[in-house]
Design an enzyme around this catalytic site. Sequence first.
Site: not given
Length: 402
Positions: A149, A193
């Site tokens: 993602s 992330d």
Amino acid sequence: MTATDTRTAGAARALFRERFGTEATGTWSAPGRVNLIGEHTDYNDGFVLPFAIQHRTHVALAPRADHRIRVATGFPGAAESDAAPVEAGLAELHALFPARRDEIPEWARYPLGVAWALLEAAAIDPGSVAGVDLAFASDVPVGAGLSSSAAIEAATAVALAETWGVDLDRAALARVGRRAENEAVGAPTGIMDQMASLRGRADAAIFLDCRSLEAQVVDLGFAAAGLELVVIDTGVKHSHATGGYGERRAACERGAAALGVPALRDVTPDDLPRLAQLVDDVTFRRVRHVVTEDQRVLDTVRTLREQGPTAIGDLLVASHASMRDDFEISVPELDTAVDAALSAGAVGARMTGGGFGGAAIALVARDRVDAVRDAATAAFAASGFAAPTIFTVTPSAGAARD
């Protein structure tokens, strides 16, 4: 670009041509990541130590003459109906997110959410910039805890920032990606992330303070030490937008509130006995994981700098035990992968990512990689689990134009 990058960028261009009937004007890409250590510490303002990997998501883009955005994906596993282009006006995005996000297919919320968050972060009038068509192709394993993602978000962010002439630094683009994931997708993740995908460096990890967003490059020294980082993808899919992740985050917030601090970053191991008197056992164990994990990140960075990567194994193992027992985010397949890797001589092993599935990582001497692969495969078969997918990853560069 590597041969794999060239193929995936070509796949993005081919999909663009197929779905939009014209040629893309450029491609950008961003990597997935492995988190070496520091799980569920990011949204608690703590410390993490991720590195970008060679697996990347590529986006092909061309501007439009109007002010609309269309996105198309060729991601493996997407149903043909789901992969059809999704379209919206740039000026409509603020009405879609977050209030009406459920009207958008989940995969499309990632790039459309980035466009929305970028327009707002840069205070851009949607009528002042060109619309865009975007087509995505990726070789980042989906659902494996390798942050497919964030790779989508980071690739979209750098592509749109360049196309629209937006002058935001990488930390600001990471915040754009996090907002997209939190509000447009509905996954209550932290910023690790996105920062790893945007700021990755070859042969190094990023030591990130998730409160200040200060990032330091930490040499890993895997190659010089004869080590490989092996990923054991269990095949058990997870989704951060579902309940388990949110419940863990809520427990962390309860613990911080009980101690009167802004975030668990402000809690030390010395505070834990007092916390035990203030909260239930489950909340206490959730907090204990985060507090001790923050310390393990700091210890890992110091150990890497002072002794090198062969000395961090016990810290990786302790991290997994904490996630298994205190945070309760492991699953039998992950425990099996970790145990098998250690039995075959891995320096250390742990689950990586948000949990409830995904992958384990093992730090392995180069001449033991096959033994670890064989041990994990055999252990999965003996337990009646589907065979894992096993591969090595290399610390790699962050998001960029191809």
